[in-house]
Design a protein around this motif. Structure first.
Motif, PDB file in Angstrom:
ATOM      1  N   SER A  75      61.451  29.002  31.776  1.00  0.00           N
ATOM      2  CA  SER A  75      62.022  29.902  31.024  1.00  0.00           C
ATOM      3  C   SER A  75      61.273  30.513  29.714  1.00  0.00           C
ATOM      4  O   SER A  75      61.412  31.679  29.439  1.00  0.00           O
ATOM      5  N   ARG A 106      64.857  25.873  22.928  1.00  0.00           N
ATOM      6  CA  ARG A 106      65.290  25.298  24.231  1.00  0.00           C
ATOM      7  C   ARG A 106      66.929  25.250  24.668  1.00  0.00           C
ATOM      8  O   ARG A 106      67.752  24.890  23.852  1.00  0.00           O
ATOM      9  N   LEU A 107      66.989  25.999  26.127  1.00  0.00           N
ATOM     10  CA  LEU A 107      68.199  26.208  26.348  1.00  0.00           C
ATOM     11  C   LEU A 107      68.216  25.925  27.935  1.00  0.00           C
ATOM     12  O   LEU A 107      67.392  26.796  28.665  1.00  0.00           O
ATOM     13  N   THR A 147      68.244  25.872  31.946  1.00  0.00           N
ATOM     14  CA  THR A 147      68.497  26.800  32.799  1.00  0.00           C
ATOM     15  C   THR A 147      69.596  26.196  33.502  1.00  0.00           C
ATOM     16  O   THR A 147      69.505  25.216  34.448  1.00  0.00           O
ATOM     17  N   ASP A 188      64.669  32.834  37.535  1.00  0.00           N
ATOM     18  CA  ASP A 188      64.149  31.693  36.721  1.00  0.00           C
ATOM     19  C   ASP A 188      65.217  30.597  36.984  1.00  0.00           C
ATOM     20  O   ASP A 188      66.570  30.694  37.168  1.00  0.00           O
ATOM     21  N   VAL A 189      64.965  29.499  37.562  1.00  0.00           N
ATOM     22  CA  VAL A 189      65.790  28.517  38.173  1.00  0.00           C
ATOM     23  C   VAL A 189      66.137  27.209  37.250  1.00  0.00           C
ATOM     24  O   VAL A 189      64.914  26.872  36.452  1.00  0.00           O
TER      25      VAL A 189
HETATM   26 MG   LIG Z   1      64.957  27.026  31.928  1.00  0.00          MG
END
Ligand SMILES: [Mg+2]
Ligand SMILES: Nc1nc2c(ncn2[C@@H]2O[C@H](COP(=O)(O)OP(=O)(O)OP(=O)(O)O)[C@@H](O)[C@H]2O)c(=O)[nH]1
Length: 510
Positions: free
Chosen positions: A74, A321-322, A324, A352-353
């Motif tokens: 990410s 930071r989040l 995904t 984005d996984v």
């Molecule tokens: Mg991510």
């Protein structure tokens, strides 16, 4: 021309009305003919639309970001958006405030928990980070690969614990601090509810969800997955604006975002005192909690962040930071490149996984029709273990994943790019006296410096690509620290040009 009747058409015979047609028959015939023409025009239009869609689809470039959790996927995407989609970025930037606030609150609570554990004299739970641990066994690697690409990892007991020498000096002052900061627990709950599942890390997930590469032996063929995937494709703004949270309404009534900001601002002084307290630092180090290297670390920026008027900077958003959840699709429309002079490859879809083992079954549907994979491999994690399974070394997991990705038939034509990421953290870690060979015995007597470690790992990634790709291909490997947006910007440009070039070549365009 002599004798030729201008009105005569040799095909009239085919379309001429049958002789002796009654007016009713004629009307009925004309209706049928009009209907047939309508259907035929409809088919022509469908073909035209399908052709245009195919042409467009072919000119859209698909890029997939892969790698384990916290590898920097990410963050790489954020770099792309910062550099190439700045208007969208600006629209979204303010809504990252809640994520950064949650990052701050979580670091503070992790410290308070460590102090409490110290007071209770609780045992340590993470012997893997202990550089003095004598009880290491060496076990052969999981890969059945030739010796040239073999890596060995030190093995870990599943949940062994060791006691730590108790740090003296914890006093009533610390207890008072903990008490004064206790409203942050409520704030954590409010923010977590608002931000949904991505705000929670996966810790020790159930073992049935723990396959390293579930996309290798799928139960359902790839095409069937795309729409029926358990995790729907969504964008960032869903999470940021609370659409990912099931019970958003109830929390919004409890505390609005200004109240959250107010509570944090009121805690500012105590937060700074806590983070700068030498006894606290000693507790963290003796309990082996490297909080300043953890995801979403902002405690050095409290003066700026824990205030009522806080607005995230570009850099804050990159570092936030989040996690995904599922798969997110992001569209980037590049400026027209004068060197190329056409639309081809201007539009990119970047996927984005979620990288945790519990998420990888959602990857497969996105392997169809991918032009390039950017694989994120953090090189600093040779002494760390997966959050979702404490028995597994992170670097080992990265290699298992890489081998599976390069072996995947669906991806055999895909351009493979590796970011050997977190080089900044690697440097810091080695400088602090951690020895690579202790955790990676196959590293042997090579120098314990960042350049040598990166070169060693780079060769291993290259060997794996060479040995396990279904057909020959070259890979592109870059050492990166994707939180450094300036350096990453240069890498992205090279990567972008490289992907475009490959795409044009494959499309027989040049
Ligand atoms: Mg991510
Ligand atoms: N110091 C440093 N931190 C990094 C680097 N790359 C990523 N990070 C941090 O590591 C954390 C995790 O990065 P993400 O980009 O969220 O990881 P991810 O691969 O998307 O993780 P999942 O979504 O869980 O799969 C974030 O807090 C980043 O700021 C790096 O090169 N250096």
């Amino acid at each position: 021309m002599g004798g030729m009747n201008r009105e005569f058409d040799p095909l009239d015979i085919v379309t001429a009305p049958p002789p002796g047609e009654t007016p009713e028959q004629r009307a009925s015939r004309e209706r049928r003919e009009a209907e047939a023409k309508r259907i035929s025009d409809g088919i022509d239009e469908d073909i035209r639309v399908a052709r245009a869609a195919l042409k467009k689809q072919k000119s859209v470039l698909r890029v997939l970001l892969l790698g384990q959790a916290e590898s920097g996927k990410s963050t790489t995407l954020k770099n792309f958006r910062l550099k190439y989609a700045y208007q969208q970025w600006l629209q979204e930037r303010a809504s990252w405030r809640a994520v950064i606030q949650l990052n701050v609150v979580r670091s503070a609570l992790a410290i308070l928990d460590a102090l409490q554990a110290e007071i209770n004299n609780d045992p340590l739970l993470d012997p893997g980070l202990d550089d003095d641990d004598e009880s290491l066994e060496i076990h052969p690697t999981h890969h059945a690969s030739p010796a040239s690409s073999r890596l060995e990892f030190a093995s870990y007991a599943s949940s062994s614990s060791s006691s730590s020498p108790s740090v003296v000096g914890l006093s009533d002052k610390h207890k008072l601090l903990a008490l004064r900061l206790s409203p942050l627990r409520r704030i954590e709950t409010v923010l977590k509810k608002r931000l949904g599942a991505g705000s929670e890390e996966v810790r020790n997930a159930p073992s049935q969800d723990m396959q390293a590469t579930p996309f290798e032996s799928p139960q359902v063929p790839p095409g069937k997955h795309r729409r029926a995937a358990e995790f729907v494709v969504r964008t960032w703004s869903d999470a940021l604006q609370g659409r990912a949270a099931a019970n958003h309404h109830t929390t919004a009534d409890e505390y609005d975002s200004e109240e959250v900001t107010e509570v944090i601002a009121r805690c500012q002084e105590d937060l700074i005192t806590l983070w700068n307290d030498p006894v606290v630092r000693k507790v963290l180090s003796s309990r082996r909690i490297p909080i300043e290297h953890s995801a979403g670390f902002f405690l050095d920026d409290l003066q700026r962040i824990a205030v009522r008027s806080y607005e995230p900077s570009d850099d804050d958003v990159v570092r936030a930071r989040l996690r995904t959840v599922g798969v997110q699709e992001h569209r980037i429309l590049f400026e027209q490149d004068p060197r190329l002079g056409h639309e081809f490859g201007r539009e990119w879809l970047i996927y984005d996984v979620g990288g945790a083992r519990t998420m990888r079954h959602a990857w497969l549907p996105f392997f169809d029709n991918v032009n390039a994979v950017i694989f994120l491999a953090p090189v600093s994690c040779f002494d760390e273990r997966l959050d979702e399974d404490h028995k597994v070394n992170r670097l080992e997991d990265s290699f298992i994943l890489w081998k599976a990705v390069v072996s995947t038939k669906l991806l055999q034509k895909t351009t493979m790019i590796v970011f050997l990421n977190k080089c900044d953290l690697l440097k810091k870690k080695l400088k602090s006296g951690v020895y690579v060979k202790k955790h990676l015995p196959s590293y042997g007597e090579r120098p314990n410096d960042a350049a040598s470690v990166v070169k060693y790992l780079r060769d291993k990634f290259k060997d794996t690509l060479k040995q396990h790709s279904p057909e020959h291909r070259v890979g592109y490997l870059y050492p990166t620290s994707v939180t450094d947006t300036k350096a990453t910007s240069t890498t992205l440009r090279t990567v972008r040009d490289g992907i475009m070039r490959e795409h044009l070549k494959n499309a027989d365009f040049v």
